[in-house]
Write an enzyme that holds these catalytic residues in place. Structure first.
Site, mmCIF file in Angstrom:
data_model
loop_
_atom_site.group_PDB
_atom_site.id
_atom_site.type_symbol
_atom_site.label_atom_id
_atom_site.label_comp_id
_atom_site.label_asym_id
_atom_site.label_seq_id
_atom_site.Cartn_x
_atom_site.Cartn_y
_atom_site.Cartn_z
ATOM 1 N N HIS A 131 -28.244 -66.499 91.849
ATOM 2 C CA HIS A 131 -27.535 -67.765 91.629
ATOM 3 C C HIS A 131 -28.447 -68.958 91.856
ATOM 4 C CE1 HIS A 131 -23.888 -65.289 91.763
ATOM 5 N NE2 HIS A 131 -23.279 -66.306 91.191
ATOM 6 N N LYS A 135 -25.875 -72.821 95.836
ATOM 7 C CA LYS A 135 -24.735 -71.989 96.262
ATOM 8 C C LYS A 135 -24.772 -71.789 97.773
ATOM 9 C CE LYS A 135 -22.401 -67.636 95.155
ATOM 10 N NZ LYS A 135 -21.077 -68.256 95.161
HETATM 11 N N1 LIG Z 1 -14.728 -67.918 90.321
HETATM 12 C C1 LIG Z 1 -15.714 -68.325 89.531
HETATM 13 O O1 LIG Z 1 -15.820 -67.919 88.361
HETATM 14 C C2 LIG Z 1 -16.699 -69.326 90.055
HETATM 15 C C3 LIG Z 1 -17.687 -69.857 89.215
HETATM 16 C C4 LIG Z 1 -18.554 -70.809 89.735
HETATM 17 C C5 LIG Z 1 -18.423 -71.221 91.050
HETATM 18 N N2 LIG Z 1 -17.464 -70.658 91.836
HETATM 19 C C6 LIG Z 1 -17.246 -71.111 93.213
HETATM 20 O O2 LIG Z 1 -16.523 -72.337 93.146
HETATM 21 C C7 LIG Z 1 -16.818 -73.108 94.315
HETATM 22 C C8 LIG Z 1 -17.275 -74.497 93.895
HETATM 23 O O3 LIG Z 1 -18.509 -74.382 93.221
HETATM 24 P P1 LIG Z 1 -19.305 -75.693 92.724
HETATM 25 O O4 LIG Z 1 -20.602 -75.203 92.201
HETATM 26 O O5 LIG Z 1 -18.420 -76.520 91.857
HETATM 27 O O6 LIG Z 1 -19.521 -76.433 94.129
HETATM 28 P P2 LIG Z 1 -19.766 -77.986 94.354
HETATM 29 O O7 LIG Z 1 -20.339 -78.115 95.734
HETATM 30 O O8 LIG Z 1 -20.498 -78.594 93.214
HETATM 31 O O9 LIG Z 1 -18.291 -78.622 94.339
HETATM 32 C C9 LIG Z 1 -17.351 -78.467 95.369
HETATM 33 C C10 LIG Z 1 -16.541 -79.746 95.404
HETATM 34 O O10 LIG Z 1 -15.463 -79.548 96.302
HETATM 35 C C11 LIG Z 1 -15.312 -80.731 97.073
HETATM 36 N N3 LIG Z 1 -14.583 -80.425 98.287
HETATM 37 C C12 LIG Z 1 -15.038 -79.840 99.425
HETATM 38 N N4 LIG Z 1 -14.045 -79.767 100.327
HETATM 39 C C13 LIG Z 1 -12.941 -80.275 99.731
HETATM 40 C C14 LIG Z 1 -11.608 -80.458 100.150
HETATM 41 N N5 LIG Z 1 -11.198 -80.100 101.373
HETATM 42 N N6 LIG Z 1 -10.739 -81.010 99.278
HETATM 43 C C15 LIG Z 1 -11.118 -81.409 98.052
HETATM 44 N N7 LIG Z 1 -12.384 -81.265 97.589
HETATM 45 C C16 LIG Z 1 -13.279 -80.705 98.437
HETATM 46 C C17 LIG Z 1 -16.737 -81.208 97.299
HETATM 47 O O11 LIG Z 1 -16.796 -82.565 97.672
HETATM 48 C C18 LIG Z 1 -17.344 -80.958 95.915
HETATM 49 O O12 LIG Z 1 -17.166 -82.075 95.053
HETATM 50 C C19 LIG Z 1 -17.874 -72.302 95.092
HETATM 51 O O13 LIG Z 1 -17.245 -71.534 96.077
HETATM 52 C C20 LIG Z 1 -18.468 -71.413 94.024
HETATM 53 O O14 LIG Z 1 -19.041 -70.243 94.565
HETATM 54 C C21 LIG Z 1 -16.611 -69.726 91.362
#
Ligand SMILES: NC(=O)c1ccc[n+]([C@@H]2O[C@H](COP(=O)([O-])OP(=O)(O)OC[C@H]3O[C@@H](n4cnc5c(N)ncnc54)[C@H](O)[C@@H]3O)[C@@H](O)[C@H]2O)c1
Length: 247
Positions: A131, A135
């Site tokens: 990744h 991450k």
């Molecule tokens: N299931 C899937 O297919 C898939 C795909 C990609 C990423 N993910 C997961 O999704 C999650 C997010 O990934 P990302 O790359 O967008 O991360 P990122 O860090 O870019 O975004 C996370 C966002 O959540 C916000 N946040 C944190 N705490 C919060 C809260 N209490 N309330 C509201 N917003 C809050 C942060 O400020 C940030 O803007 C990770 O856990 C990642 O592993 C899952």
């Protein structure tokens, strides 16, 4: 019109989900909430999509369940302990619906299914997930689920323990053990989300590889999840397989 709220709306995934929902003819984005925003804006939603962080997601999810807001969860880090906790909240809310999806990419869902099919036929199986360097958790939710599926398919078939003569190893050299399957995590700038599942047997190796080259790869799965929520049974559902007709 399905009214959609997004938690983590300013993040890499959340911002793309907001844009995708905005463009979908049958959906309306009613709230995009990030750190510091009031969650109450989400109360108008039919479905809330959470892409936040493993540290934040449980509080968000509990908030949704307590209000009978259907929640689609993409945030990673859902092992048995968290899933059991979510089930216990849902037991008190007969109309509650939560869908936890370790990977929204159709290719990745198929990779996991193919790995499950292959698992009983080989002596050894290991997972390498790769990744982007941003991450925060390792191993990935997809890798954890793949390992669990491999392990359960091997158990069901009565496959014995994997051969491994290692007696000394530097810390981490053999990766993490998830359900008896070794999982190796690579974090590298430039990557998005990739995984290889290696199977080894008598004189042959089978490699199943999936690459998400762009976060756009997750969006058809997110839309399918949002559209499918109303038709899911109440309670907790894990994985996109049912909605894709693969269950
Ligand atoms: N299931 C899937 O297919 C898939 C795909 C990609 C990423 N993910 C997961 O999704 C999650 C997010 O990934 P990302 O790359 O967008 O991360 P990122 O860090 O870019 O975004 C996370 C966002 O959540 C916000 N946040 C944190 N705490 C919060 C809260 N209490 N309330 C509201 N917003 C809050 C942060 O400020 C940030 O803007 C990770 O856990 C990642 O592993 C899952």
């Amino acid at each position: 019109m399905i009214k959609v709220g997004v938690l983590g709306a300013k993040g890499r995934m959340g911002s793309q989900v907001c844009a995708t929902v905005d463009e979908a003819a049958d959906m309306e984005l009613v709230a995009g909430v990030d750190v510091g925003d009031a969650r109450e804006e989400l109360a108008a939603a039919d479905v809330v999509v959470d892409f936040t962080s493993p540290a934040a997601v449980m509080d968000n999810l509990r908030w949704c369940v307590e209000r009978d807001l259907a929640a689609v969860v993409g945030t990673s880090g859902f092992g048995d302990t968290k899933l059991t906790e979510v089930r216990s909240w849902l037991a008190a809310r007969p109309d509650g619906r939560v869908l936890v999806v370790p990977n929204f990419s159709v290719g990745a869902v198929l990779m996991m299914r193919f790995a499950e099919m292959a698992a009983p036929f080989f002596e050894s199986a290991e997972v390498i997930e790769l990744h982007h360097a941003g991450k925060v958790d390792a191993p990935s939710g997809t890798a954890g689920r793949t390992a669990a599926m491999i392990s359960s398919a091997r158990r069901a078939a009565g496959t014995g323990p994997m051969p491994d003569a290692t007696t000394t190893a530097a810390q981490g050299a053999r990766g993490a053990e998830v359900d008896d399957v070794h999982v190796h995590s690579v974090r590298l700038a430039g990557l998005v989300a990739h995984q290889e599942v290696l199977f080894g047997g008598h004189g042959e190796v089978l490699t199943i590889r999936h690459d998400s080259l762009d976060r756009a790869s997750f969006m058809p799965g997110v839309l399918a999840a949002v559209r499918g929520m109303a038709g899911l049974p109440a309670g907790l559902t894990v994985g996109l397989e049912g909605l894709l007709g693969l269950a």
